[in-house]
Design a protein around this motif. Structure first.
Motif, PDB file in Angstrom:
ATOM      1  N   SER A 182      10.315 -59.033   5.853  1.00  0.00           N
ATOM      2  CA  SER A 182      11.336 -59.275   4.828  1.00  0.00           C
ATOM      3  C   SER A 182      11.879 -58.020   4.148  1.00  0.00           C
ATOM      4  CB  SER A 182      10.798 -60.247   3.772  1.00  0.00           C
ATOM      5  OG  SER A 182       9.660 -59.712   3.112  1.00  0.00           O
ATOM      6  N   PRO A 183      11.080 -56.948   3.921  1.00  0.00           N
ATOM      7  CA  PRO A 183      11.649 -55.782   3.240  1.00  0.00           C
ATOM      8  C   PRO A 183      12.875 -55.186   3.926  1.00  0.00           C
ATOM      9  CG  PRO A 183       9.262 -55.633   3.266  1.00  0.00           C
ATOM     10  CD  PRO A 183       9.617 -56.795   4.140  1.00  0.00           C
ATOM     11  N   TYR A 191      19.368 -62.452   2.450  1.00  0.00           N
ATOM     12  CA  TYR A 191      18.734 -63.194   1.358  1.00  0.00           C
ATOM     13  C   TYR A 191      18.350 -64.578   1.865  1.00  0.00           C
ATOM     14  CZ  TYR A 191      23.506 -65.074   0.939  1.00  0.00           C
ATOM     15  OH  TYR A 191      24.735 -65.637   1.206  1.00  0.00           O
ATOM     16  N   VAL A 192      17.401 -65.185   1.194  1.00  0.00           N
ATOM     17  CA  VAL A 192      17.000 -66.538   1.586  1.00  0.00           C
ATOM     18  C   VAL A 192      18.001 -67.531   1.026  1.00  0.00           C
ATOM     19  CG1 VAL A 192      15.192 -68.296   1.533  1.00  0.00           C
ATOM     20  CG2 VAL A 192      14.566 -65.885   1.694  1.00  0.00           C
ATOM     21  N   ILE A 213      20.922 -59.319  10.005  1.00  0.00           N
ATOM     22  CA  ILE A 213      20.958 -58.937  11.424  1.00  0.00           C
ATOM     23  C   ILE A 213      20.660 -57.447  11.584  1.00  0.00           C
ATOM     24  CG2 ILE A 213      22.501 -58.655  13.417  1.00  0.00           C
ATOM     25  CD1 ILE A 213      23.903 -61.271  12.412  1.00  0.00           C
ATOM     26  N   LYS A 214      21.225 -56.627  10.688  1.00  0.00           N
ATOM     27  CA  LYS A 214      20.967 -55.188  10.747  1.00  0.00           C
ATOM     28  C   LYS A 214      19.483 -54.897  10.512  1.00  0.00           C
ATOM     29  CE  LYS A 214      22.780 -50.772   9.061  1.00  0.00           C
ATOM     30  NZ  LYS A 214      23.763 -50.113   8.156  1.00  0.00           N
ATOM     31  N   GLY A 215      18.880 -55.613   9.586  1.00  0.00           N
ATOM     32  CA  GLY A 215      17.461 -55.430   9.322  1.00  0.00           C
ATOM     33  C   GLY A 215      16.604 -55.838  10.503  1.00  0.00           C
ATOM     34  N   ALA A 280      13.703 -50.493   0.692  1.00  0.00           N
ATOM     35  CA  ALA A 280      13.107 -51.708   1.246  1.00  0.00           C
ATOM     36  C   ALA A 280      12.775 -52.642   0.087  1.00  0.00           C
ATOM     37  CB  ALA A 280      11.851 -51.362   2.035  1.00  0.00           C
ATOM     38  N   LYS A 281      12.973 -53.954   0.298  1.00  0.00           N
ATOM     39  CA  LYS A 281      12.782 -54.927  -0.773  1.00  0.00           C
ATOM     40  C   LYS A 281      11.809 -56.023  -0.337  1.00  0.00           C
ATOM     41  CE  LYS A 281      17.390 -54.169  -2.721  1.00  0.00           C
ATOM     42  NZ  LYS A 281      18.663 -54.800  -3.159  1.00  0.00           N
ATOM     43  N   PRO A 282      10.532 -55.846  -0.616  1.00  0.00           N
ATOM     44  CA  PRO A 282       9.555 -56.855  -0.205  1.00  0.00           C
ATOM     45  C   PRO A 282       9.614 -58.109  -1.081  1.00  0.00           C
ATOM     46  CG  PRO A 282       8.484 -55.189  -1.528  1.00  0.00           C
ATOM     47  CD  PRO A 282       9.905 -54.706  -1.314  1.00  0.00           C
ATOM     48  N   PHE A 283       9.063 -59.197  -0.561  1.00  0.00           N
ATOM     49  CA  PHE A 283       8.843 -60.379  -1.385  1.00  0.00           C
ATOM     50  C   PHE A 283       7.891 -60.024  -2.515  1.00  0.00           C
ATOM     51  CE2 PHE A 283       9.904 -63.595   2.090  1.00  0.00           C
ATOM     52  CZ  PHE A 283      10.912 -64.205   1.368  1.00  0.00           C
TER      53      PHE A 283
END
Length: 398
Positions: A182-183, A191-192, A213-215, A280-283
């Motif tokens: 997810s990060p 986003y969810v 898609i890029k991630g 990076a953006k983790p849960f």
């Protein structure tokens, strides 16, 4: 005589009801799990000495707090305050069981991520005290300076793979588990569920947008470059790091005690930036205090939280009793001597709260399946993610 007896019974009943109501007015009941009992009892004693209000702290097994509350609260019973996870908020608010928390002093001292986690429909429904998120954990015997970008992570991992001829992995994590991937999905703008002023829009799913898609393509690059393998999972990562056979991993604070016990010379830092300037953006999971909207003592409960528990001193006491990532920024400044807490907290501060709505349950298996297809070259990122979104939407409609 009969009428007089009936009258006296009514008067007696009213007297008892008023007495009981008065007694309740000087008492707050809290339900919490085992780790919070001792500290909340001590804080309750301090609160009673200062304000004359008793605090009854009751241990409830963590998995039973929410279901017990759902049963008791609609009847005006149970706890005045519960201590639990932010992802309970959506269900409890929809059922009318949580009282909003008004703006309070020093609210800006709390990490925005933590406050957002307990927000629903533009209102705050919980006072956060602790966070949890994954971060980069590295073995200092192999990595002196942790990589600041994914490009540097790849080059560092390749160097270690070559130097140790495969006996030590440069980087490993759970390759097809959405929680660990997810990060990079969120860092590029996936986003969810869409955030709106009224809360999360579960009909707007951003797990197949250009950023997602890029991630996914960046993650697949780790496999294509030989850094990760499709079979890498949590158990393999965890055991290899404990055995000194992995230089860098992505894992959470729950794992570090075992690494410390194993004698690993480790460090903790934020997950590398996807590119320069793109974090990076983790849960993020958040724990906090929530007020029973049906409680006759909700005004007292609110004052207890925002005027006493929310303070820097009290939050620090809670941290000392249960050392988790603090939700208050200034508490972090008091624990600078714990580099693990500092590293994980900085990672959490960059993160995205786990969606606090029941529909999140539909996401995990669909995204794990999509990631498996992507890293095993059985579907393109575009195809796999689009199908995952369709599966999630179909599940939500059921």
């Amino acid at each position: 005589m009969k009428k007089l007896s009936s009258f006296l019974l009514v008067v007696l009943f009213l007297f008892l009801a008023i007495s009981l109501t008065g007694a309740q007015a000087n008492k707050i009941t809290i339900w919490c799990s085992e780790k919070q009992v001792d500290i909340l009892q001590r804080l309750g004693e301090e609160f009673k000495a200062k304000y004359g209000v008793s605090v009854d702290v009751q241990y409830v097994e963590f998995g039973s707090i929410k279901p017990n509350f759902l049963t008791a609260a609609p009847q005006g019973k149970g706890a005045d305050i519960i201590v639990g996870a932010h992802d309970w908020v959506g269900e409890l608010v929809v059922n009318g069981l949580l009282e909003p928390i008004p703006q309070f002093k020093d609210q800006n001292q709390f990490y925005k991520t933590a406050l957002n986690a307990f927000s629903y429909g533009g209102k705050l429904y919980g006072l956060p005290y602790a966070m949890e998120a994954i971060a980069l954990i590295y073995n200092k015997d192999y990595v002196k300076l942790p990589p600041s970008t994914f490009e540097a992570l790849i080059s560092t991992a390749k160097r270690i793979n070559t130097a140790y001829k495969g006996k030590v992995r440069g980087f490993i994590t759970s390759a097809a588990e959405f929680y660990y991937v997810s990060p990079v999905i969120f860092g590029y703008g996936g986003y969810v569920f869409k955030e709106t002023p009224k809360g999360l829009d579960v009909t707007d799913i951003g797990l197949a947008n250009p950023g997602a898609i890029k991630g996914a393509k960046l993650w697949k690059k780790l496999v294509d470059e030989g850094i990760l393998t499709p079979g890498d999972n949590y158990q393999i990562m965890d055991s290899m790091f404990k055995e000194g056979k992995a230089a860098m991993i992505i894992n959470g604070p729950w794992a570090v005690k075992a690494y410390k016990d194993a004698g690993v010379n480790y460090g903790v830092t934020v997950i590398p930036a996807l590119e320069k300037g793109i974090v990076a953006k983790p849960f993020v999971g958040v724990q906090g205090f929530m007020i029973n909207a049906k409680s006759p003592n909700k005004i007292l409960a609110r004052d207890f939280l925002i005027n006493y528990v929310a303070t820097k001193d009290t939050m620090y006491k809670i941290y000392l009793a249960d050392p988790r990532l603090p939700a208050r920024k200034d508490v972090l400044s008091l624990v600078k001597d714990n580099p693990d807490i500092v590293g994980f907290t900085k990672s959490a501060a960059n993160g995205i709260p786990m969606p606090n709505v029941p529909e999140m349950a539909s996401v995990w298996s669909a995204m794990n399946d999509a990631l498996n297809l992507i890293i095993n070259n059985k579907a393109t990122p575009e195809e796999a993610l689009e199908n995952a979104v369709k599966a999630i939407k179909a599940q939500i409609k059921k």
